[in-house]
Write an enzyme that holds these catalytic residues in place. Structure first.
Site, PDB file in Angstrom:
ATOM      1  N   HIS A  77       4.136  -0.720  10.770  1.00 39.48           N
ATOM      2  CA  HIS A  77       3.492  -1.897  11.360  1.00 39.48           C
ATOM      3  C   HIS A  77       3.959  -2.010  12.816  1.00 39.48           C
ATOM      4  O   HIS A  77       5.164  -1.958  13.075  1.00 39.48           O
ATOM      5  CB  HIS A  77       3.923  -3.181  10.647  1.00 39.48           C
ATOM      6  CG  HIS A  77       3.524  -3.289   9.215  1.00 39.48           C
ATOM      7  ND1 HIS A  77       2.503  -4.109   8.784  1.00 39.48           N
ATOM      8  CD2 HIS A  77       4.018  -2.703   8.099  1.00 39.48           C
ATOM      9  CE1 HIS A  77       2.398  -4.020   7.461  1.00 39.48           C
ATOM     10  NE2 HIS A  77       3.309  -3.178   7.017  1.00 39.48           N
ATOM     11  N   HIS A 134       3.377   3.717   6.098  1.00 38.55           N
ATOM     12  CA  HIS A 134       2.775   3.238   7.337  1.00 38.55           C
ATOM     13  C   HIS A 134       3.785   2.441   8.129  1.00 38.55           C
ATOM     14  O   HIS A 134       4.693   1.836   7.565  1.00 38.55           O
ATOM     15  CB  HIS A 134       1.536   2.369   7.050  1.00 38.55           C
ATOM     16  CG  HIS A 134       1.779   1.300   6.039  1.00 38.55           C
ATOM     17  ND1 HIS A 134       1.806   1.539   4.684  1.00 38.55           N
ATOM     18  CD2 HIS A 134       2.031  -0.028   6.176  1.00 38.55           C
ATOM     19  CE1 HIS A 134       2.055   0.419   4.034  1.00 38.55           C
ATOM     20  NE2 HIS A 134       2.202  -0.545   4.919  1.00 38.55           N
ATOM     21  N   VAL A 136       0.869  -1.186   0.000  1.00 36.37           N
ATOM     22  CA  VAL A 136       0.000   0.000   0.000  1.00 36.37           C
ATOM     23  C   VAL A 136       0.903   1.232   0.000  1.00 36.37           C
ATOM     24  O   VAL A 136       1.722   1.413   0.912  1.00 36.37           O
ATOM     25  CB  VAL A 136      -0.944   0.012   1.226  1.00 36.37           C
ATOM     26  CG1 VAL A 136      -1.784   1.285   1.228  1.00 36.37           C
ATOM     27  CG2 VAL A 136      -1.845  -1.228   1.226  1.00 36.37           C
TER      28      VAL A 136
HETATM   29  P1  AMP Z   1       2.735  -3.219   3.338  1.00 39.06           P
HETATM   30  O1  AMP Z   1       3.044  -4.538   2.713  1.00 39.06           O
HETATM   31  O2  AMP Z   1       3.810  -2.759   4.276  1.00 39.06           O
HETATM   32  O3  AMP Z   1       2.353  -2.175   2.300  1.00 39.06           O
HETATM   33  O4  AMP Z   1       1.489  -3.472   4.273  1.00 39.06           O
HETATM   34  C1  AMP Z   1       0.160  -3.277   3.867  1.00 39.06           C
HETATM   35  C2  AMP Z   1      -0.696  -3.849   4.960  1.00 39.06           C
HETATM   36  O5  AMP Z   1      -1.995  -3.332   4.827  1.00 39.06           O
HETATM   37  C3  AMP Z   1      -0.804  -5.369   4.931  1.00 39.06           C
HETATM   38  O6  AMP Z   1      -0.334  -5.916   6.171  1.00 39.06           O
HETATM   39  C4  AMP Z   1      -2.303  -5.612   4.732  1.00 39.06           C
HETATM   40  O7  AMP Z   1      -2.787  -6.729   5.432  1.00 39.06           O
HETATM   41  C5  AMP Z   1      -2.911  -4.311   5.257  1.00 39.06           C
HETATM   42  N1  AMP Z   1      -4.201  -3.961   4.711  1.00 39.06           N
HETATM   43  C6  AMP Z   1      -4.611  -3.995   3.414  1.00 39.06           C
HETATM   44  N2  AMP Z   1      -5.882  -3.580   3.298  1.00 39.06           N
HETATM   45  C7  AMP Z   1      -6.293  -3.248   4.547  1.00 39.06           C
HETATM   46  C8  AMP Z   1      -7.513  -2.747   5.092  1.00 39.06           C
HETATM   47  N3  AMP Z   1      -8.581  -2.485   4.321  1.00 39.06           N
HETATM   48  N4  AMP Z   1      -7.579  -2.540   6.437  1.00 39.06           N
HETATM   49  C9  AMP Z   1      -6.532  -2.799   7.227  1.00 39.06           C
HETATM   50  N5  AMP Z   1      -5.339  -3.270   6.774  1.00 39.06           N
HETATM   51  C10 AMP Z   1      -5.228  -3.497   5.453  1.00 39.06           C
END
Ligand code: AMP
Length: 114
Positions: free
Chosen positions: A100, A98, A94
């Site tokens: 984690h 962000h 995404v």
């Molecule tokens: P990244 O790989 O660091 O970009 O992490 C993206 C994170 O967003 C992943 O751990 C997904 O599980 C999480 N994610 C995707 N869609 C949603 C959503 N609608 N609500 C909460 N988390 C999400």
């Protein structure tokens, strides 16, 4: 608008656990640990590569909120991991920067292959 911008704006449902004028935190939809929270600047910065000095207050806030949430989740003493992925090799999915917050179990080796 990014997926996370829609969550911050309340247009997409999420389990929001914290929100202020700089950051929003909500539970990851696919948790990798008993606690898996995403802490996101309200301003949509795509990746760490796009950060500028004006973002420093919001990015610093990610850490103070992570600390607060870790205490609330009861994982501060046991420990936890903070991760920020950047671009393809970093595993970023995404493109709205962000952090984690992961904890609640032994997380093991820091890096695991595909
Ligand atoms: P990244 O790989 O660091 O970009 O992490 C993206 C994170 O967003 C992943 O751990 C997904 O599980 C999480 N994610 C995707 N869609 C949603 C959503 N609608 N609500 C909460 N988390 C999400």
């Amino acid at each position: 608008m990014t997926l996370f911008a829609k969550i911050i704006a309340g247009e997409i449902p999420a389990q929001i656990v914290y929100q202020d004028e700089l950051v929003t935190a909500f539970r990851d939809i696919a948790p990798q640990a008993p606690t898996h929270i995403l802490i996101v600047p309200n301003k949509a910065i795509a990746t760490v590569n796009d950060v500028t000095a004006t973002d420093e207050p919001a990015l610093g806030r990610l850490f103070t909120v992570a600390q607060k949430l870790a205490a609330q989740e009861g994982i501060a003493e046991g420990g936890y991991r903070l991760i920020v992925n950047c671009n393809r090799d970093g595993g970023q999915e995404v493109f709205h920067l962000h952090m984690h917050l992961l904890g609640g179990r032994r997380l093991g080796a820091m890096l695991r292959g595909e």
